[in-house]
Design a protein around this motif. Structure first.
Motif, PDB file in Angstrom:
ATOM      1  N   UNK A   1       0.833  -1.208   0.000  1.00 16.61           N
ATOM      2  CA  UNK A   1       0.000   0.000   0.000  1.00 16.61           C
ATOM      3  C   UNK A   1       0.871   1.263   0.000  1.00 16.61           C
ATOM      4  N   UNK A   2       0.698   2.095  -1.017  1.00  9.71           N
ATOM      5  CA  UNK A   2       1.423   3.357  -1.189  1.00  9.71           C
ATOM      6  C   UNK A   2       2.944   3.172  -1.190  1.00  9.71           C
ATOM      7  N   UNK A   3       3.384   1.943  -1.500  1.00 10.69           N
ATOM      8  CA  UNK A   3       4.810   1.624  -1.386  1.00 10.69           C
ATOM      9  C   UNK A   3       5.689   2.423  -2.351  1.00 10.69           C
TER      10      UNK A   3
ATOM     11  N   UNK B   1      -8.226  14.997  -3.404  1.00 10.43           N
ATOM     12  CA  UNK B   1      -8.208  13.535  -3.435  1.00 10.43           C
ATOM     13  C   UNK B   1      -9.584  12.992  -3.840  1.00 10.43           C
ATOM     14  N   UNK B   2      -9.644  12.306  -4.970  1.00 11.40           N
ATOM     15  CA  UNK B   2     -10.925  11.807  -5.483  1.00 11.40           C
ATOM     16  C   UNK B   2     -11.539  10.710  -4.623  1.00 11.40           C
ATOM     17  N   UNK B   3     -10.729  10.047  -3.791  1.00  9.25           N
ATOM     18  CA  UNK B   3     -11.269   8.999  -2.912  1.00  9.25           C
ATOM     19  C   UNK B   3     -12.396   9.531  -2.033  1.00  9.25           C
TER      20      UNK B   3
ATOM     21  N   UNK C   1     -16.115   2.517  -4.175  1.00  9.78           N
ATOM     22  CA  UNK C   1     -15.278   1.449  -3.606  1.00  9.78           C
ATOM     23  C   UNK C   1     -15.408   0.147  -4.415  1.00  9.78           C
ATOM     24  N   UNK C   2     -16.586  -0.097  -4.978  1.00  2.00           N
ATOM     25  CA  UNK C   2     -16.775  -1.269  -5.835  1.00  2.00           C
ATOM     26  C   UNK C   2     -15.987  -1.099  -7.139  1.00  2.00           C
ATOM     27  N   UNK C   3     -16.011   0.097  -7.661  1.00  2.00           N
ATOM     28  CA  UNK C   3     -15.261   0.420  -8.879  1.00  2.00           C
ATOM     29  C   UNK C   3     -13.759   0.222  -8.645  1.00  2.00           C
ATOM     30  N   UNK C   4     -13.269   0.745  -7.514  1.00  2.56           N
ATOM     31  CA  UNK C   4     -11.834   0.624  -7.224  1.00  2.56           C
ATOM     32  C   UNK C   4     -11.446  -0.815  -6.891  1.00  2.56           C
ATOM     33  N   UNK C   5     -12.391  -1.576  -6.376  1.00  2.00           N
ATOM     34  CA  UNK C   5     -12.126  -2.995  -6.122  1.00  2.00           C
ATOM     35  C   UNK C   5     -11.832  -3.726  -7.423  1.00  2.00           C
ATOM     36  N   UNK C   6     -12.441  -3.255  -8.504  1.00  2.00           N
ATOM     37  CA  UNK C   6     -12.254  -3.891  -9.815  1.00  2.00           C
ATOM     38  C   UNK C   6     -11.051  -3.343 -10.577  1.00  2.00           C
ATOM     39  N   UNK C   7     -10.884  -2.008 -10.587  1.00  2.00           N
ATOM     40  CA  UNK C   7      -9.823  -1.412 -11.411  1.00  2.00           C
ATOM     41  C   UNK C   7      -8.557  -1.105 -10.628  1.00  2.00           C
ATOM     42  N   UNK C   8      -8.631  -1.131  -9.286  1.00  2.00           N
ATOM     43  CA  UNK C   8      -7.471  -0.814  -8.472  1.00  2.00           C
ATOM     44  C   UNK C   8      -7.204   0.679  -8.425  1.00  2.00           C
ATOM     45  N   UNK C   9      -6.054   1.054  -7.863  1.00  2.00           N
ATOM     46  CA  UNK C   9      -5.675   2.454  -7.734  1.00  2.00           C
ATOM     47  C   UNK C   9      -4.157   2.547  -7.818  1.00  2.00           C
TER      48      UNK C   9
ATOM     49  N   UNK D   1      -2.241   5.184  -7.714  1.00  2.00           N
ATOM     50  CA  UNK D   1      -1.626   6.148  -6.795  1.00  2.00           C
ATOM     51  C   UNK D   1      -1.424   5.548  -5.399  1.00  2.00           C
ATOM     52  N   UNK D   2      -2.356   4.675  -4.974  1.00  2.00           N
ATOM     53  CA  UNK D   2      -2.212   4.012  -3.677  1.00  2.00           C
ATOM     54  C   UNK D   2      -1.587   2.623  -3.809  1.00  2.00           C
TER      55      UNK D   2
END
Length: 298
Positions: free
Chosen positions: A72-74, A132-134, A175-183, A185-186
């Motif tokens: 995470x954010x590595x 931050x779009x999150x 959160x469902x969208x990001x679960x599928x496409x990832x992020x 930046x993070x």
């Protein structure tokens, strides 16, 4: 009408630092991010006309997300010393202005912002200021997000319809969208091979990540195979994307109402920094705020 402005301190200070050229105080201390932050704060006060203000910050220690996922954010670079040194300065400015600061070890500013938004259900309107779009996942009928559009001087207020228009999903589906496409930046993966178009079409049809997985048999073999192989990654990514709204902080609404941007303590700090133009602006904005408060009492 009560209107609470919650500022994502880290996001705005970062934005200010990268938006403005180097600027030093009389003592040779770097203060460009502080200058930009204050400038944006004055713009927010003028444009959004808050009754209450508070600012939330990250802490330097790792969060629960780092414990959940080592990557995470590595890949994020270390905080530049010219920026990190300005956090203590902005804390002093906010203290002088009687604007309360909230932060909690083990959590991000996003989580603190979400928790405060939830704790202030009796407030008529909450506007979260961030780049931050999150944070858009917190938008509902009462909570809105103000995001800078260009630099620090222009911004847009996002309501529920604006989020759908920008991202293609509802706030509570981010959160469902990001679960599928990832992020990127993070630095969490989502489901490998599933892109934004596929993710949006799946969410439009099935609404949530859980419902998507309940209906794998109805999804095309090519996509369902990717989803099946990436089920653990999807679940982890959703947890990482979800803003926690039960952080152990207690918000005091009455303290957030006592802000005073042009008091003597603030003006003395501005003189120390050599903020001549900002001093003129803060006096002008402070006078306008006082006049509007008087008008509201009539």
């Amino acid at each position: 009408m009560t209107k609470l402005i919650l500022i994502d301190g880290n996001a705005i200070l970062h934005r200010a630092y990268h938006a403005l050229p180097p600027l030093t105080s009389k003592d040779g201390v770097q203060i460009n991010a502080v200058y930009g932050f204050i400038s944006m704060l004055l713009g927010i006060v003028t444009t959004l006309k808050p009754t209450h203000i508070a600012v939330c910050f990250d802490t330097p220690k790792p969060t629960f997300r780092h414990a959940q996922y080592i990557g995470y954010q590595a890949h994020r670079p270390r905080l530049e010393s010219d920026l990190s040194s300005q956090f203590e300065i902005i804390y002093k400015v906010l203290d002088a202005m009687d604007i309360p600061i909230y932060k909690q070890e083990g959590y991000e500013a996003d989580d603190v912002l979400g928790t405060i938004a939830k704790q202030t259900e009796k407030v008529d309107e909450v506007v979260i200021v961030t780049g931050d779009r999150d944070i858009l996942q917190l938008v509902d009928g009462r909570v809105k997000v103000y995001m800078p559009v260009r630099g620090l001087s222009e911004g847009k207020v996002y309501g529920e319809n604006d989020v759908v228009e920008r991202l293609g999903v509802k706030p509570n589906q981010i959160v469902d969208y990001k679960a599928l496409v990832g992020d990127s930046s993070d630095n969490y993966p989502g489901v490998p091979g599933v892109g934004p178009k596929t993710a949006i079409s799946l969410i439009e049809k099935y609404q949530t990540l859980e419902k998507i997985y309940e209906n794998l048999a109805l999804i095309s073999p090519k996509v369902s195979k990717k989803l099946a192989e990436g089920i653990e990654s999807a679940g982890m990514s959703k947890k990482l994307a979800t803003i926690v709204c039960d952080v152990p902080v207690t918000f005091h609404l009455e303290k957030a109402q006592k802000w005073d941007i042009d008091n003597k303590k603030t003006l003395n700090l501005f003189e120390k920094f050599g903020f001549k133009t900002l001093t003129q602006r803060v006096i002008k904005v402070g006078k306008k705020v006082d006049e509007e408060k008087q008008m509201s009492l009539v």
